[in-house]
Write an enzyme that holds these catalytic residues in place. Sequence first.
Site, PDB file in Angstrom:
ATOM      1  N   GLU A  35       0.862  -1.127  -0.065  1.00 54.67           N
ATOM      2  CA  GLU A  35       0.022   0.054  -0.095  1.00 54.67           C
ATOM      3  C   GLU A  35       0.964   1.181  -0.067  1.00 54.67           C
ATOM      4  O   GLU A  35       1.797   1.335   1.002  1.00 54.67           O
ATOM      5  CB  GLU A  35      -0.682   0.057   1.210  1.00 54.67           C
ATOM      6  CG  GLU A  35      -1.868   1.033   1.278  1.00 54.67           C
ATOM      7  CD  GLU A  35      -2.757   1.252   2.546  1.00 54.67           C
ATOM      8  OE1 GLU A  35      -2.757   0.337   3.344  1.00 54.67           O
ATOM      9  OE2 GLU A  35      -3.399   2.299   2.523  1.00 54.67           O
ATOM     10  N   ARG A 260       4.949 -12.584   9.769  1.00 53.92           N
ATOM     11  CA  ARG A 260       5.652 -11.228   9.659  1.00 53.92           C
ATOM     12  C   ARG A 260       6.941 -11.442  10.207  1.00 53.92           C
ATOM     13  O   ARG A 260       7.263 -11.919  11.497  1.00 53.92           O
ATOM     14  CB  ARG A 260       4.759 -10.309  10.733  1.00 53.92           C
ATOM     15  CG  ARG A 260       4.216  -9.219   9.932  1.00 53.92           C
ATOM     16  CD  ARG A 260       3.187  -8.608  11.031  1.00 53.92           C
ATOM     17  NE  ARG A 260       2.216  -7.877   9.960  1.00 53.92           N
ATOM     18  CZ  ARG A 260       2.405  -6.793   9.299  1.00 53.92           C
ATOM     19  NH1 ARG A 260       3.452  -5.939   9.351  1.00 53.92           N
ATOM     20  NH2 ARG A 260       1.591  -6.604   8.487  1.00 53.92           N
ATOM     21  N   LYS A 270       4.363   0.921   9.011  1.00 51.08           N
ATOM     22  CA  LYS A 270       4.332   2.030   8.421  1.00 51.08           C
ATOM     23  C   LYS A 270       3.645   3.137   9.453  1.00 51.08           C
ATOM     24  O   LYS A 270       4.064   4.502   9.194  1.00 51.08           O
ATOM     25  CB  LYS A 270       3.857   2.219   7.006  1.00 51.08           C
ATOM     26  CG  LYS A 270       4.746   1.448   6.208  1.00 51.08           C
ATOM     27  CD  LYS A 270       4.076   1.393   4.705  1.00 51.08           C
ATOM     28  CE  LYS A 270       3.075  -0.012   4.741  1.00 51.08           C
ATOM     29  NZ  LYS A 270       2.533   0.018   3.347  1.00 51.08           N
TER      30      LYS A 270
HETATM   31  P1  ATP Z   1       2.763  -2.038   7.777  1.00 51.45           P
HETATM   32  O1  ATP Z   1       1.811  -2.457   9.022  1.00 51.45           O
HETATM   33  O2  ATP Z   1       3.925  -2.071   8.069  1.00 51.45           O
HETATM   34  O3  ATP Z   1       2.137  -0.658   6.927  1.00 51.45           O
HETATM   35  P2  ATP Z   1       1.207  -3.712   5.729  1.00 51.45           P
HETATM   36  O4  ATP Z   1       1.204  -4.963   5.809  1.00 51.45           O
HETATM   37  O5  ATP Z   1       0.290  -2.728   6.097  1.00 51.45           O
HETATM   38  O6  ATP Z   1       2.620  -3.543   6.749  1.00 51.45           O
HETATM   39  P3  ATP Z   1       1.698  -3.345   3.164  1.00 51.45           P
HETATM   40  O7  ATP Z   1       1.926  -2.274   2.212  1.00 51.45           O
HETATM   41  O8  ATP Z   1       0.172  -3.785   3.060  1.00 51.45           O
HETATM   42  O9  ATP Z   1       2.006  -3.187   4.584  1.00 51.45           O
HETATM   43  O10 ATP Z   1       2.364  -4.462   2.797  1.00 51.45           O
HETATM   44  C1  ATP Z   1       2.711  -5.278   1.409  1.00 51.45           C
HETATM   45  C2  ATP Z   1       3.174  -6.596   1.719  1.00 51.45           C
HETATM   46  O11 ATP Z   1       4.262  -6.695   2.500  1.00 51.45           O
HETATM   47  C3  ATP Z   1       2.144  -7.341   2.125  1.00 51.45           C
HETATM   48  O12 ATP Z   1       1.911  -8.642   1.463  1.00 51.45           O
HETATM   49  C4  ATP Z   1       2.443  -7.786   3.804  1.00 51.45           C
HETATM   50  O13 ATP Z   1       2.105  -8.959   4.048  1.00 51.45           O
HETATM   51  C5  ATP Z   1       3.962  -7.598   3.571  1.00 51.45           C
HETATM   52  N1  ATP Z   1       4.531  -7.385   4.700  1.00 51.45           N
HETATM   53  C6  ATP Z   1       4.428  -6.115   5.483  1.00 51.45           C
HETATM   54  N2  ATP Z   1       4.991  -6.298   6.539  1.00 51.45           N
HETATM   55  C7  ATP Z   1       5.545  -7.166   6.918  1.00 51.45           C
HETATM   56  C8  ATP Z   1       6.587  -7.776   7.702  1.00 51.45           C
HETATM   57  N3  ATP Z   1       6.954  -7.126   8.731  1.00 51.45           N
HETATM   58  N4  ATP Z   1       7.014  -9.040   7.352  1.00 51.45           N
HETATM   59  C9  ATP Z   1       6.635  -9.708   6.277  1.00 51.45           C
HETATM   60  N5  ATP Z   1       5.951  -9.416   5.087  1.00 51.45           N
HETATM   61  C10 ATP Z   1       5.449  -8.067   5.537  1.00 51.45           C
HETATM   62 MG    MG Z   2      -1.454  -2.677   5.180  1.00 53.48          MG
END
Ligand code: ATP
Ligand code: MG
Length: 556
Positions: A35, A260, A270
């Site tokens: 995102e 994760r 983020k």
């Molecule tokens: P954040 O909470 O850090 O914003 P998010 O999952 O909302 O993380 P996205 O941009 O939606 O962030 O994530 C893109 C991809 O990266 C998704 O497939 C997510 O599952 C993966 N991802 C995000 N954080 C992690 C992590 N800590 N370890 C492994 N994969 C991750």
């Molecule tokens: Mg997200």
Amino acid sequence: MEDSKKTLNFIEEIIEEDIRNGKHGGRVHTRFPPEPNGYLHIGHAKSICLNFGLAVKYKGKANLRFDDTNPVTEDTEYVEAIKTDIRWLGFDWDDREYFASDYFERLFQFALQLIDSGKAYVDDSSSEDIASLKKGPTESGIESPYRNRPPEENRQLFLRMRAGEFPEGSRVLRAKIDMTSPNMHLRDPVLYRILYKEHHRTGNKWCIYPMYDFAHGQCDSIEGITHSICTLEFENHKPLYNWFIRELGIFPSQQYEFARLNLSYTVMSKRKLLKIVNEGLVEGWDDPRMPTIAAFRRKGYTPASIRNFASLVGVAKRDNVIDLSLLEHSVREDLNKIALRKMVVKDPLRLTLTDYNQEGEQVEIENNPEDESSGSRSVNFSRNLYIEREDFMENAPSNFFRLKPGGMVRLKGAYIIICNKVVKDTQGHIVELQCSHIPESRSGSDHSGIKVKSTIHWVEASTSVDVELRLYDRLFSVEDPNSKDDFMQFINPDSLKIEKYAKAEASLMQPEPDQHYQFVRLGYFKSDPDSKSGVPVFNRTVTLKDGWAKSKQKTD
Ligand code: ATP
Ligand code: MG
């Protein structure tokens, strides 16, 4: 073949099974779906290595898809930063760059399809009422009074929602599934909401936006993703995604969840990182103290070291916290092979060789003992030198082997010296050491017969360059700030130490921007873009002490 099988992670096992069974014609197609609401962090790097890595390994494809369904938090600055980071990590999506927003029209059509088959309805309830009627997981939810609207009425209302006839928040579209389901995601989830917000790509074309859960799985189906890999928190969303696939009769992408990546002494969401940036606790998303890919790049981590770390961490099914020292270990392993050695003194103390009367000379010092092909360089040497202040001790204990009054050490690549006199200013502060040297002890042709216990680094004074060193420590002072609601309280106040008066050998006057250096004893360094101001600025990538290898030794 047997051997490589043993090391398969559970997702690779699933994929190989699918290939054997000819599922989807043996095709492997993954995607990385960020995102664009912030910069990528090391957790994303793990996901990138996994998704793009699987595509490479199984000769498949990996798409880059921006999950941009929320116009409130998303921005094109982030889109560009994300692309830069993925490329830097060494991965490529060819022409397969997609945006969920490109599918808004198709998602809208999917919604109409559900409405027409009586599987979705427009709900006029307030968001508070919707939430309270859902109840908790231990009791059944209560159906909305609008749940049994006829499809034709729902269709009309939904079209009018799209046309902008209703105020924000006044109505939503919901799936009609099961208000008694123990899985809360199946209690008539919201699919669309009214939002009068400009979108970074579609502008003001839309005033209704799909919820993440309605967009995500359908985007996978549209792109024919065979293995949709996400993190564990989406495990209980899967029944909903499968419900959409069934009801819409679309491509059956299958979701697999892994744990994760969490890293000690930092936070990884983020939202939290944005807060740290916005409150000015760091300079920006690429401040070298941040766990973002951009920050690691600036600090001097290499793509290879991050990829190697991702593979060391593996693919876990249960949440855990990985020790930051494992990442640093991986960085050192790579830098040890490629970093040019240089001499820099971070806290300079003048040293004069009173018996050295030559104009000066050149001494040869190897560029990297790990890599013979890197050769050696000539370094200026003269009677006026700087050494590290901490390499001298006036009242030294017997186990201090560096320089002390009357003591001997070797100057790296040059001579053995003896400290004869300590010069102080009027406040009693040591300002200079006066030493003599042993001419027969020159490195490379030493026939002095003298053995010394210590070699120290130095910089020739008249040709030295003033440099600034930025030394970083952990962003947080507690191991697991993620588990704390008030995580901001635990920011390490000493996460950055600036050494403004360091002295470096002349060759660092114009550092190569992409070159990694090892400053003898001080650590690995890389020049910072701030260097433009005149004085070269170097970020310490990592210290030389390998905490992870050390702790491994203890347990082995
Ligand atoms: P954040 O909470 O850090 O914003 P998010 O999952 O909302 O993380 P996205 O941009 O939606 O962030 O994530 C893109 C991809 O990266 C998704 O497939 C997510 O599952 C993966 N991802 C995000 N954080 C992690 C992590 N800590 N370890 C492994 N994969 C991750
Ligand atoms: Mg997200």
